[in-house]
Design a protein around this motif. Structure first.
Motif, PDB file in Angstrom:
ATOM      1  N   LEU A 150       0.859  -1.121  -0.056  1.00 42.80           N
ATOM      2  CA  LEU A 150      -0.029   0.081   0.120  1.00 42.80           C
ATOM      3  C   LEU A 150       0.958   1.306   0.054  1.00 42.80           C
ATOM      4  CD1 LEU A 150      -2.468  -1.208   2.863  1.00 42.80           C
ATOM      5  CD2 LEU A 150      -3.192  -0.948   0.367  1.00 42.80           C
ATOM      6  N   ARG A 151       0.415   2.366  -0.852  1.00 38.77           N
ATOM      7  CA  ARG A 151       1.028   3.584  -0.692  1.00 38.77           C
ATOM      8  C   ARG A 151       0.855   4.287   0.769  1.00 38.77           C
ATOM      9  NH1 ARG A 151      -1.995   4.518  -5.255  1.00 38.77           N
ATOM     10  NH2 ARG A 151      -2.816   6.102  -4.198  1.00 38.77           N
ATOM     11  N   ASP A 152       1.872   5.100   1.142  1.00 42.42           N
ATOM     12  CA  ASP A 152       1.462   5.670   2.311  1.00 42.42           C
ATOM     13  C   ASP A 152       0.256   6.709   2.058  1.00 42.42           C
ATOM     14  OD1 ASP A 152       3.748   4.792   3.576  1.00 42.42           O
ATOM     15  OD2 ASP A 152       5.108   6.524   3.288  1.00 42.42           O
ATOM     16  N   GLY A 153      -0.554   6.625   2.984  1.00 43.33           N
ATOM     17  CA  GLY A 153      -1.684   7.600   3.069  1.00 43.33           C
ATOM     18  C   GLY A 153      -2.887   6.813   2.435  1.00 43.33           C
ATOM     19  N   VAL A 154      -2.801   5.752   1.671  1.00 41.93           N
ATOM     20  CA  VAL A 154      -3.944   4.994   1.449  1.00 41.93           C
ATOM     21  C   VAL A 154      -4.795   4.457   2.612  1.00 41.93           C
ATOM     22  CG1 VAL A 154      -4.732   2.698   0.188  1.00 41.93           C
ATOM     23  CG2 VAL A 154      -2.857   4.260  -0.729  1.00 41.93           C
ATOM     24  N   ALA A 155      -6.213   4.500   2.489  1.00 45.72           N
ATOM     25  CA  ALA A 155      -6.944   4.105   3.754  1.00 45.72           C
ATOM     26  C   ALA A 155      -7.129   2.708   3.613  1.00 45.72           C
ATOM     27  CB  ALA A 155      -8.101   4.797   3.613  1.00 45.72           C
ATOM     28  N   PHE A 156      -6.956   1.780   4.639  1.00 51.54           N
ATOM     29  CA  PHE A 156      -7.212   0.342   4.610  1.00 51.54           C
ATOM     30  C   PHE A 156      -7.845  -0.154   5.707  1.00 51.54           C
ATOM     31  CE2 PHE A 156      -3.412   0.528   6.946  1.00 51.54           C
ATOM     32  CZ  PHE A 156      -3.434  -0.921   7.324  1.00 51.54           C
TER      33      PHE A 156
END
Length: 428
Positions: free
Chosen positions: A79-85
């Motif tokens: 996941l990219r930094d900042g992607v909500a998960f």
């Protein structure tokens, strides 16, 4: 804010119709070249939910649960930094694994570590009710403003603790809200169920008999989602007065009938969803019935655009010319013939396997024989190998086969779930 990728739409068709002819077929070759991201911008905002089957069967053998945990960790790292998960445990109901509340959290070093620790503690128990998992994902995505909403759903079994009607109702509620890739692991999942979910939610479906394949697959699915540069695009089709859309199908990289998903813009313009795009290539088969015209007449049978929001990314035309020259009107465009055959191949496999399960040997043999013949003709070697585990092939060119008496369940399900995968025209 992002720049759009460079989209092109190329039409492949035989535009010549005989006197009285009314059906126009065309294959649309759609390509998004490069990421097109502005240096000072970035990709669309994104959110991801991973649904892990934690039913009791995931411990039989234990490698399924072990590899599922590793795969989920690999996806979290991708996941990219900042992607909500968020991570969801699926059993007879759905439970939050991370975070503990029904919410999404931004990916960073701390939350990735916390999520992986929570996943590591998971234990297998209980049953399987896929609809409850998808409902939880829908609740998680609902308040999110992310442009790309992607889910991964992993199961090792069949949807035993809810009805097909209950699942269908859930899928209707989720449709258009997020994309979901489905995966089966082990030998007891249902190819039809995986395809049903993936089809409704514009994702991919596959089975992985070897749990060791999960890590690479989860990482690849997440990286693909992170690489999207257009959050949502639609295929917009204009047709003239008196014309009727027979069907609109995605035919590469897999068969997906979009006909019933039309959203009317006006009486003569309809939008068909294609989901999010990165740098990739897809093909669509459009079939239009038009009023017959006199020999020598020409008409615009359709105008095809790829649209995001109010912006037209690319446009092309589908034409019709009436002729009395048989040599022109009887030519079948190679692309159209190729993908018509692959759509028939998918139908033949699915109908043949359904007949086999129902004990209808005659229909199963006929349908699967036709599938073997089509796979041979189209060069679908991987599909031919899968079919060879379900039938004894006596003569592939004629489609002469005999049903195998003993078939590993997973081989039939693999043939089912992979039936919709297509290959491009040779030499293209």
């Amino acid at each position: 804010m992002t720049d759009q990728p460079a989209f092109t739409v190329e039409v492949h068709q035989n535009r010549f119709l005989p006197a009285g002819g009314t059906v126009v077929d065309a294959v649309l070759d759609v390509t998004a070249a490069g990421t097109g991201l502005a240096a000072a911008g970035g990709p669309p905002s994104a959110a991801q939910v991973i649904m892990i089957d934690c039913s009791g069967s995931m411990n039989s053998p234990a490698t399924k649960m072990q590899e599922a945990k590793k795969a989920t960790a690999a996806a979290i790292d991708a996941l990219r930094d900042g992607v909500a998960f968020a991570i969801v445990a699926g059993r007879g109901n759905a439970d939050m694994v991370f975070p503990s509340t029904v919410s999404l959290v931004p990916a960073n070093r701390q939350t990735r570590g916390q999520a992986k620790n929570a996943v590591h503690r998971l234990q297998a128990s209980g049953g399987t009710a896929i609809g409850t998992w998808l409902t939880m994902a829908n609740h998680l995505f609902a308040p999110s403003t992310a442009e790309v909403k992607h889910a991964i759903m992993l199961t090792d079994g069949q949807n035993q603790h809810e009805t097909a009607e209950q699942l269908a109702m859930v899928l209707r509620a989720c449709q258009g809200r997020f994309v979901c890739d489905t995966r089966g692991v082990g030998a007891d999942w249902s190819g039809s169920e995986l395809r049903t979910v993936a089809s409704a939610l514009l994702g991919s479906a596959d089975g992985l008999p070897d749990p060791g394949e999960l890590v690479a697959d989860f990482r690849a699915m997440t990286e693909t989602a992170m690489g999207k540069s257009v959050a949502e695009a639609t295929l917009r089709l204009w047709t003239p007065a008196g014309a009727t859309i027979r069907f609109v199908k995605q035919v590469f990289p897999h068969v997906e009938d979009l006909t019933g998903r039309r959203a009317d813009v006006s009486a003569r313009i309809g939008d068909y969803p294609t989901g999010s795009w990165g740098a990739e290539h897809r093909e669509y088969h459009v079939s239009i019935q038009v009023p017959a015209n006199a020999v020598g007449e020409e008409m615009l049978a359709g105008r095809v655009s790829l649209v995001t929001g109010d912006q037209v990314l690319s446009q092309s035309l589908v034409l019709a010319n009436w002729t009395d020259e048989t040599a022109l009107s009887t030519q079948i465009n190679g692309r159209v013939a190729h993908y018509t055959g692959q759509a028939e191949l998918a139908d033949a496999i699915q109908q043949g396997l359904a007949a086999r399960d129902a004990g209808d040997v005659e229909t199963a043999t006929a349908k699967l024989g036709r599938a073997v013949q089509l796979a041979e003709e189209s060069g679908h070697s991987d599909t031919a190998k899968l079919l060879g585990k379900v039938v004894d092939v006596i003569d592939a060119p004629s489609g002469t086969v005999r049903l195998k008496q003993k078939v590993a369940g997973v081989d039939a399900e693999l043939a089912n779930v992979r039936s919709v995968k297509t290959i491009r025209v040779k030499g293209s």
